[in-house]
Design a protein around this motif. Structure first.
Motif, short mmCIF file in Angstrom:
data_model
loop_
_atom_site.label_atom_id
_atom_site.label_comp_id
_atom_site.label_asym_id
_atom_site.label_seq_id
_atom_site.Cartn_x
_atom_site.Cartn_y
_atom_site.Cartn_z
N ARG A 1 -8.34 5.64 -40.97
CA ARG A 1 -7.47 4.47 -40.92
C ARG A 1 -7.01 4.10 -42.32
NH1 ARG A 1 -7.36 -0.37 -42.50
NH2 ARG A 1 -9.43 -0.13 -43.42
N ALA A 2 -7.95 4.04 -43.26
CA ALA A 2 -7.59 3.69 -44.63
C ALA A 2 -6.72 4.76 -45.26
CB ALA A 2 -8.87 3.48 -45.45
N MET B 1 -11.93 15.13 -36.54
CA MET B 1 -13.03 14.15 -36.50
C MET B 1 -14.13 14.65 -35.57
SD MET B 1 -10.98 10.49 -36.36
CE MET B 1 -9.62 11.04 -35.31
N THR B 2 -15.37 14.40 -35.96
CA THR B 2 -16.52 14.79 -35.15
C THR B 2 -17.55 13.67 -35.19
OG1 THR B 2 -16.19 17.10 -35.76
CG2 THR B 2 -18.28 16.54 -34.72
N VAL C 1 -8.98 7.16 -29.29
CA VAL C 1 -8.05 6.04 -29.05
C VAL C 1 -7.43 5.58 -30.36
CG1 VAL C 1 -7.88 3.67 -28.22
CG2 VAL C 1 -9.25 5.33 -26.96
N ASN C 2 -8.24 5.51 -31.42
CA ASN C 2 -7.71 5.07 -32.71
C ASN C 2 -6.66 6.03 -33.25
OD1 ASN C 2 -9.05 2.64 -33.04
ND2 ASN C 2 -10.84 3.58 -33.95
N ALA C 3 -6.80 7.31 -32.95
CA ALA C 3 -5.78 8.26 -33.39
C ALA C 3 -4.41 7.92 -32.80
CB ALA C 3 -6.19 9.68 -32.99
N ILE C 4 -4.41 7.34 -31.59
CA ILE C 4 -3.16 6.89 -30.99
C ILE C 4 -2.71 5.58 -31.61
CG2 ILE C 4 -2.07 6.14 -28.84
CD1 ILE C 4 -3.97 7.97 -27.33
N LEU C 5 -3.63 4.64 -31.76
CA LEU C 5 -3.28 3.32 -32.29
C LEU C 5 -2.76 3.42 -33.71
CD1 LEU C 5 -6.32 1.21 -31.01
CD2 LEU C 5 -4.02 1.33 -30.03
N TRP C 6 -3.35 4.29 -34.51
CA TRP C 6 -2.95 4.41 -35.91
C TRP C 6 -1.84 5.44 -36.11
CZ3 TRP C 6 -8.79 5.02 -37.31
CH2 TRP C 6 -9.43 3.79 -37.10
N ASP C 7 -1.40 6.07 -35.01
CA ASP C 7 -0.29 7.02 -35.04
C ASP C 7 -0.53 8.11 -36.08
OD1 ASP C 7 2.10 8.09 -34.21
OD2 ASP C 7 3.30 6.90 -35.60
N LEU C 8 -1.66 8.79 -35.95
CA LEU C 8 -1.97 9.87 -36.87
C LEU C 8 -1.11 11.10 -36.64
CD1 LEU C 8 -5.88 9.69 -37.08
CD2 LEU C 8 -4.16 8.60 -38.55
N VAL D 1 -4.15 16.25 -34.31
CA VAL D 1 -5.44 15.55 -34.28
C VAL D 1 -6.39 16.32 -33.38
CG1 VAL D 1 -6.65 13.42 -33.73
CG2 VAL D 1 -4.34 13.33 -34.68
N LEU D 2 -7.59 16.52 -33.86
CA LEU D 2 -8.62 17.20 -33.08
C LEU D 2 -9.91 16.40 -33.19
CD1 LEU D 2 -8.89 19.78 -31.37
CD2 LEU D 2 -9.83 20.92 -33.39
#
Length: 356
Positions: free
Chosen positions: A260-261, A280-281, A293-300, A304-305
């Motif tokens: 996120r940061a 991420m693991t 879910v955060n990968a969607i919210l933060w629009d990475l 993404v895996l």
């Protein structure tokens, strides 16, 4: 002439009329979306002696942003309110259910300054429509990102029960009420479009607060403070341009607070997180689900895996995670094609019925 202060016939001053009671809806205390304002400097009270001051060289009005609460503190307050609501309603030990409710509210696609108005809509739904809205939210994102929504299965598997028991439903509604009335949609709807809102990790705060101390010790779970994550991102991601295509790997990501940061810092430098890879693991299925879910919210972005594994024993969990990624997309494509085929058959039946 002497006044008698104890006479009974002294005229009494009538008490001031009570102000009329005003209706305060459930969300009346929520702050509106912040906007720049111009506020005049208050004048000195009349009863204070004015002191001579030299003439000011600046105008007597200032323009500045109004006070805004720290988004990390807002996320923590939401998490504490969710904890009190869930356990107060005797929700039980399955923390993935309240985390899933918060995740679905965060994934709600309405964004922009009017998004917090949807809180009234959520609170006015009956139980059946409320569950239907949660299911539709997860289904919508499964169509777009089946790999991430499949990883987040622990957060929405409980919705497979068509008629949850009454106690659980009461706890679920209490969680939604607590999150919405504490400004959940204000926090997650900061961006005018869907992507790029990296102000806080509300799911990480909920997981941390909801999990017991013993469970955190068993999982060796240590939550990195968001301010420290932002400091690390500023130190590691300098003004030197990063090369598109670079991949980042966090073998103990939790819900992805470091990413996120990092994504926030990239956008400050004019970079697009979509141009980079994010791996991420985490050993905890709930934390890995929150990271998805955060990968969607933060629009990475599309690269993404997210793996759920113990990196100390499995070694490279991304081999298995890549296979699961391909299987999720293949299953989505197959089900979408089957739905299109059924739609064509129904359309043809309607045409033939009309001709007959």
């Amino acid at each position: 002439m002497q006044l008698d202060l104890f006479r009974e016939d002294q005229p009494r001053k009538a008490p001031p009329p009570a102000p009329p009671a005003t209706f305060r809806p459930a969300l009346a205390d929520l702050p509106p979306p912040p906007a720049p304002v111009t506020i005049a400097i208050p004048t000195r009270r009349q009863h204070q002696a004015a002191k001579p001051v030299p003439p000011a060289s600046r105008p007597s009005r200032r323009s500045y942003e109004p006070f805004q609460r720290n988004p990390h503190q807002v996320a923590h307050d939401i998490a504490e309110a969710v904890q009190v609501a869930w356990y107060g309603a005797q929700g039980g030990s399955r923390i993935e259910i309240p985390v899933g409710v918060v995740a679905a509210l965060a994934l709600w696609p309405l964004r922009g300054p009017d998004a917090p108005l949807a809180a009234h809509w959520w609170l006015d739904l009956n139980d059946e429509d409320f569950l239907a809205a949660l299911r539709e939210c997860w289904a919508r994102w499964w169509i777009q990102r089946p790999d991430l929504i499949d990883r987040a299965t622990p957060l929405h598997r409980w919705l497979e029960d068509e008629r949850p028991e009454r106690t659980r439903m009461k706890a679920v509604r209490a969680v939604a009420h607590a999150a919405l009335t504490r400004g959940m949609l204000h926090l997650t709807s900061a961006a005018p479009d869907f992507g790029g809102s990296c102000d806080a990790d509300v799911l990480g705060a909920v997981v941390t607060v909801m999990r017991s101390h013993g469970a955190r010790e068993a999982l060796a779970e240590i939550h990195t403070p968001p301010e420290l994550s932002e400091l690390m991102a500023r130190m590691l991601i300098t003004d030197q341009p990063l090369t598109p295509g670079m991949k980042f790997d966090d073998p103990a990501s939790g819900t992805g607070g470091l990413y996120r940061a990092a994504a926030q810092r990239m956008r400050e430098l004019g970079l697009n997180p979509h141009d980079f890879g994010w791996a991420m693991t985490d050993i905890d299925p709930v934390a890995a689900a929150g990271a998805a879910v955060n990968a969607i919210l933060w629009d990475l972005g599309p690269h993404v895996l997210v793996a759920c594994a113990d990196t100390l024993t499995e070694g490279d969990p991304y081999v298995r995670a890549s296979t699961e990624w391909r299987e999720s997309h293949a299953r989505r494509d197959r089900m979408v094609e089957e739905a299109r085929f059924l739609a064509r058959i129904r359309r043809m039946d309607a045409i033939l019925t009309g001709v007959a």
